[in-house]
Design a protein around this motif. Structure first.
Motif, short mmCIF file in Angstrom:
data_model
loop_
_atom_site.label_atom_id
_atom_site.label_comp_id
_atom_site.label_asym_id
_atom_site.label_seq_id
_atom_site.Cartn_x
_atom_site.Cartn_y
_atom_site.Cartn_z
N SER A 1 3.70 -4.60 -0.27
CA SER A 1 3.50 -3.67 -1.37
C SER A 1 2.81 -2.40 -0.91
O SER A 1 3.14 -1.30 -1.37
CB SER A 1 2.67 -4.33 -2.46
N ASN B 1 5.29 -0.13 0.77
CA ASN B 1 6.10 0.54 -0.25
C ASN B 1 5.32 1.69 -0.89
O ASN B 1 5.83 2.81 -1.02
CB ASN B 1 6.48 -0.51 -1.29
N SER B 2 4.05 1.44 -1.22
CA SER B 2 3.25 2.48 -1.88
C SER B 2 3.04 3.67 -0.97
O SER B 2 3.07 4.82 -1.43
CB SER B 2 1.90 1.91 -2.28
N ALA C 1 12.75 3.44 -5.76
CA ALA C 1 12.01 2.69 -4.75
C ALA C 1 10.95 1.80 -5.38
O ALA C 1 10.72 0.68 -4.93
CB ALA C 1 11.37 3.65 -3.75
N GLY D 1 10.77 -2.15 -5.15
CA GLY D 1 9.55 -2.78 -4.65
C GLY D 1 9.07 -3.90 -5.56
O GLY D 1 8.65 -4.95 -5.08
N THR E 1 8.70 -7.75 -4.41
CA THR E 1 7.44 -8.46 -4.58
C THR E 1 7.62 -9.72 -5.42
O THR E 1 7.09 -10.79 -5.07
CB THR E 1 6.42 -7.53 -5.26
#
Lengths: 114, 243
Positions: free
Chosen positions: A33, A36-37, A76, A80, A84
């Protein structure tokens, strides 16, 4: 402008360390995560370099930010969330069947089973 | 053994730093022509003054449909993994936070404070999620954002005990999700009446219909995303069993 980039890079590296250097599955998912962030933040930062205002055409502000990366990052973020949720469900499944969240212990127990 | 592992991790991080640090720190100037084109044309071509909405529901609608499909597949996979698990051990777990007070252990992951606050805040957040969905074309927001707020409101209502509503029932949510997904596919056939290609932006000036389509798509996508994520979170919490 340089300090934001260094901070985004630190978030990226933190996520990567969580992904490869930690044995707990939940921490691995948190690392995913974070990766992704950091990518989302990087794109938003890049798009905001050419303008100051939100990309909403109500006033007459000429220098809005580029809306294309924002629309892409919407995709995105949703992907994500999907990644997750699927990996968390698999982690729950692994915990229920093997009784551990540590990948080495999971591997040992699966090898003992078969 | 442990030292070798640490060394491997360290080397990997060095390599990934060498690979990504120049990309993240690159100072190439960002091109402005898409921004300029959208600033001039987006409002006329799609009817939405929020440019992000006009991209992901106008110019890039095909990609948004694929995105909702990906979300749908992920929800399906998550639910099929989780529901098989919960079937066997629903009765044995007494500490689940979604059980009714008589069935669970006292104060298991939940207090009176949580229940009161969640039951009072849930409807307000539900309304706010609908607002973000409906005004996605003129203000910050849109279907996905409003849908996530909607989902969090549903989770609040799940945590509240004394709220009598059907919207926290997983079967109802799944049906709403299926209906909204089918209507999303059906609604996109409006392009039959405008011979410019599947999912293309219709250039009919500042008319009502164009922004109307975007509002409609925002609502449908919002309800779909909200119900899917709510179903998923409820399944991860162990399901709601008091109705």
């Amino acid at each position: 402008m340089i300090i934001e980039r260094v901070l985004i890079f630190l978030i990226f590296i933190t996520g990567f360390i969580g992904l490869i250097g930690v044995k707990n599955i939940i921490k691995k998912i948190i690392g995913l995560s974070l990766l992704n962030s950091s990518i989302v933040l990087l794109f938003i930062l890049e798009a905001s370099r050419i303008g100051d205002h939100a990309p909403i055409l109500v006033g007459q502000e000429k220098n809005i930010v580029d809306p294309v990366p924002q629309a892409l990052m919407l995709t995105a973020i949703v992907i994500g969330v999907c990644v997750t949720s699927l990996s968390l469900a698999m982690a729950v499944r692994l915990y229920k069947t093997t009784g551990s969240l540590d990948i080495t212990i999971i591997k040992e127990r699966i090898e003992n089973e078969s | 053994m442990r030292k070798a592992k640490l060394l491997k991790v360290f080397l990997t991080i060095i390599i990934i730093t060498l690979a990504t640090f120049p990309i993240i720190m690159s100072n190439v100037s960002w091109p402005t022509f898409t921004r300029d084109y959208l600033f001039v044309n987006a409002l006329n071509e799609t009817g939405a003054s929020n440019t992000v909405s006009s991209i992901y529901l106008g110019y890039r609608l095909m990609d948004t449909l694929g995105e909702t499909l990906v979300l749908f597949v992920a929800i399906t996979g998550t639910m099929s993994i989780l529901l098989n698990l919960h079937k066997h051990e629903l009765e044995s777990v007494k500490t689940q936070s979604t059980l009714v007070p008589e069935k669970r252990v006292k104060n298991a992951l939940r207090t009176n404070l949580v229940e009161v606050v969640a039951s009072k805040l849930g409807p307000i957040i539900l309304l706010f999620g609908l607002y973000v969905m409906l005004f996605g074309h003129i203000s910050p927001g849109g279907g996905f954002q409003g849908g996530v707020i909607f989902a969090s409101a549903i989770v609040f209502l799940v945590l509240a005990t004394d709220v009598k509503t059907k919207i926290t029932n997983s079967h109802v949510l799944e049906r709403i999700e299926a209906i909204s997904f089918i209507s999303l596919i059906l609604i996109t056939t409006y392009v039959i009446f405008f011979p410019e290609g599947f999912f293309s932006t219709i250039d009919i000036g500042s008319s009502f219909l164009s922004a109307g389509i975007i509002i409609l798509l925002n609502i449908i996508i919002g309800i779909k995303v909200g119900t899917s994520i709510a179903v998923m979170i409820i399944a991860m919490m162990g399901g709601k069993h008091d109705n």
